[in-house]
Design a protein around this motif. Structure first.
Motif, PDB file in Angstrom:
ATOM      1  N   THR A   1       0.837  -1.134   0.013  1.00 33.28           N
ATOM      2  CA  THR A   1      -0.009  -0.048   0.056  1.00 33.28           C
ATOM      3  C   THR A   1       0.709   1.270  -0.026  1.00 33.28           C
ATOM      4  N   GLU A   2       1.890   1.239   0.850  1.00 28.61           N
ATOM      5  CA  GLU A   2       2.880   2.369   0.920  1.00 28.61           C
ATOM      6  C   GLU A   2       3.558   2.627  -0.464  1.00 28.61           C
ATOM      7  N   PHE A   3       3.714   1.546  -1.206  1.00 34.61           N
ATOM      8  CA  PHE A   3       4.534   1.564  -2.663  1.00 34.61           C
ATOM      9  C   PHE A   3       3.613   2.248  -3.330  1.00 34.61           C
ATOM     10  N   ARG A   4       2.413   1.720  -3.318  1.00 38.02           N
ATOM     11  CA  ARG A   4       1.182   2.074  -4.596  1.00 38.02           C
ATOM     12  C   ARG A   4       0.886   3.589  -4.319  1.00 38.02           C
ATOM     13  N   ILE A   5       0.834   4.063  -3.102  1.00 40.23           N
ATOM     14  CA  ILE A   5       0.699   5.429  -2.546  1.00 40.23           C
ATOM     15  C   ILE A   5       1.887   6.442  -3.280  1.00 40.23           C
ATOM     16  N   LEU A   6       2.993   5.829  -2.833  1.00 37.77           N
ATOM     17  CA  LEU A   6       4.086   6.761  -3.208  1.00 37.77           C
ATOM     18  C   LEU A   6       4.346   6.640  -4.804  1.00 37.77           C
ATOM     19  N   GLU A   7       3.986   5.675  -5.483  1.00 33.02           N
ATOM     20  CA  GLU A   7       3.949   5.419  -7.000  1.00 33.02           C
ATOM     21  C   GLU A   7       3.091   6.397  -7.718  1.00 33.02           C
ATOM     22  N   GLN A   8       1.841   6.329  -6.765  1.00 34.59           N
ATOM     23  CA  GLN A   8       0.640   7.208  -7.585  1.00 34.59           C
ATOM     24  C   GLN A   8       0.642   8.478  -7.171  1.00 34.59           C
ATOM     25  N   GLN A   9       0.852   8.832  -5.913  1.00 35.21           N
ATOM     26  CA  GLN A   9       0.691  10.091  -5.511  1.00 35.21           C
ATOM     27  C   GLN A   9       1.821  11.025  -5.150  1.00 35.21           C
ATOM     28  N   GLY A  10       2.989  10.242  -4.919  1.00 37.60           N
ATOM     29  CA  GLY A  10       4.289  10.639  -4.356  1.00 37.60           C
ATOM     30  C   GLY A  10       3.990  10.955  -2.850  1.00 37.60           C
TER      31      GLY A  10
ATOM     32  N   GLU B   1      -0.324  15.920   1.662  1.00 38.28           N
ATOM     33  CA  GLU B   1      -1.645  15.138   1.749  1.00 38.28           C
ATOM     34  C   GLU B   1      -1.050  13.517   1.959  1.00 38.28           C
ATOM     35  N   THR B   2      -0.344  12.941   1.346  1.00 35.80           N
ATOM     36  CA  THR B   2      -0.016  11.603   1.599  1.00 35.80           C
ATOM     37  C   THR B   2       0.788  11.336   2.944  1.00 35.80           C
ATOM     38  N   LEU B   3       1.471  12.361   3.339  1.00 33.53           N
ATOM     39  CA  LEU B   3       2.631  12.119   4.389  1.00 33.53           C
ATOM     40  C   LEU B   3       1.923  11.362   5.695  1.00 33.53           C
ATOM     41  N   PRO B   4       0.884  11.835   6.224  1.00 32.27           N
ATOM     42  CA  PRO B   4       0.281  11.209   7.436  1.00 32.27           C
ATOM     43  C   PRO B   4      -0.044   9.833   7.243  1.00 32.27           C
ATOM     44  N   GLU B   5      -0.485   9.412   6.049  1.00 30.88           N
ATOM     45  CA  GLU B   5      -0.620   8.116   5.722  1.00 30.88           C
ATOM     46  C   GLU B   5       0.522   7.186   5.631  1.00 30.88           C
ATOM     47  N   LEU B   6       1.625   7.795   4.919  1.00 30.55           N
ATOM     48  CA  LEU B   6       2.683   7.196   4.754  1.00 30.55           C
ATOM     49  C   LEU B   6       3.499   6.801   5.942  1.00 30.55           C
ATOM     50  N   GLU B   7       3.400   7.866   7.198  1.00 26.96           N
ATOM     51  CA  GLU B   7       4.057   7.679   8.266  1.00 26.96           C
ATOM     52  C   GLU B   7       3.100   6.733   9.055  1.00 26.96           C
ATOM     53  N   GLU B   8       1.706   6.704   9.161  1.00 27.12           N
ATOM     54  CA  GLU B   8       1.031   5.689   9.955  1.00 27.12           C
ATOM     55  C   GLU B   8       1.384   4.362   9.065  1.00 27.12           C
ATOM     56  N   LEU B   9       1.404   3.882   7.961  1.00 22.14           N
ATOM     57  CA  LEU B   9       1.808   2.958   7.492  1.00 22.14           C
ATOM     58  C   LEU B   9       3.358   2.137   7.926  1.00 22.14           C
ATOM     59  N   GLN B  10       4.305   3.153   7.993  1.00 20.27           N
ATOM     60  CA  GLN B  10       5.506   2.876   8.839  1.00 20.27           C
ATOM     61  C   GLN B  10       5.229   2.361  10.375  1.00 20.27           C
TER      62      GLN B  10
ATOM     63  N   ASN C   1      -8.375   5.051  -2.527  1.00 23.60           N
ATOM     64  CA  ASN C   1      -8.866   4.159  -3.393  1.00 23.60           C
ATOM     65  C   ASN C   1      -8.255   3.225  -3.833  1.00 23.60           C
ATOM     66  N   ASP C   2      -7.318   2.531  -2.572  1.00 25.36           N
ATOM     67  CA  ASP C   2      -6.284   1.616  -3.015  1.00 25.36           C
ATOM     68  C   ASP C   2      -6.610   0.184  -3.175  1.00 25.36           C
TER      69      ASP C   2
END
Length: 113
Positions: A29-38, A42-51, A112-113
């Motif tokens: 999921t983290e990979f897809r968000i980074l790949e699609q959204q960078g 907006e994505t940083l809180p979710e990327l941190e939560e995934l970590q 929407n992943d």
């Protein structure tokens, strides 16, 4: 190895597999968000939560691994304290997996992943 009940071994193996699968899904999921959204504000809180999810999952995985090895070194049988600790670790691990899955699903819905 001290003889552990089959149910304990099955629970540990099942739980460790669930943890690995959850770590895999979290990383994907983290990979897809980074790949699609960078990496954006907006994505940083979710990327941190995934970590954080991955880090929370590692603790019960390693705890179960360590306790199982200690049980293997116990002779001739595992002590009641060891069995109780294993049971508590299994229950804690199950709760961690359930919470992690819920958090992961929420993040996936948000993107929407």
């Amino acid at each position: 190895m001290a003889k552990l009940p089959d149910s304990v071994l099955t629970n540990i193996n099942t739980l460790q597999r669930q943890i690995v699968e959850c770590i895999d899904a979290t990383t994907a999921t983290e990979f897809r968000i980074l790949e699609q959204q960078g990496e954006t504000s907006e994505t940083l809180p979710e990327l941190e939560e995934l970590q954080n999810i991955r880090e929370r999952l590692l603790s019960p995985y390693f705890r179960l691994h360590t306790l199982l090895l200690k049980a293997a070194e116990s002779q001739p049988v595992a002590s009641n304290d060891m069995l109780n600790l294993l049971d508590m670790s299994i229950e804690t691990g199950k709760a961690t997996v359930a919470a992690s899955i819920a958090s992961l699903q929420e993040i996936q819905r948000n993107w929407n992943d």
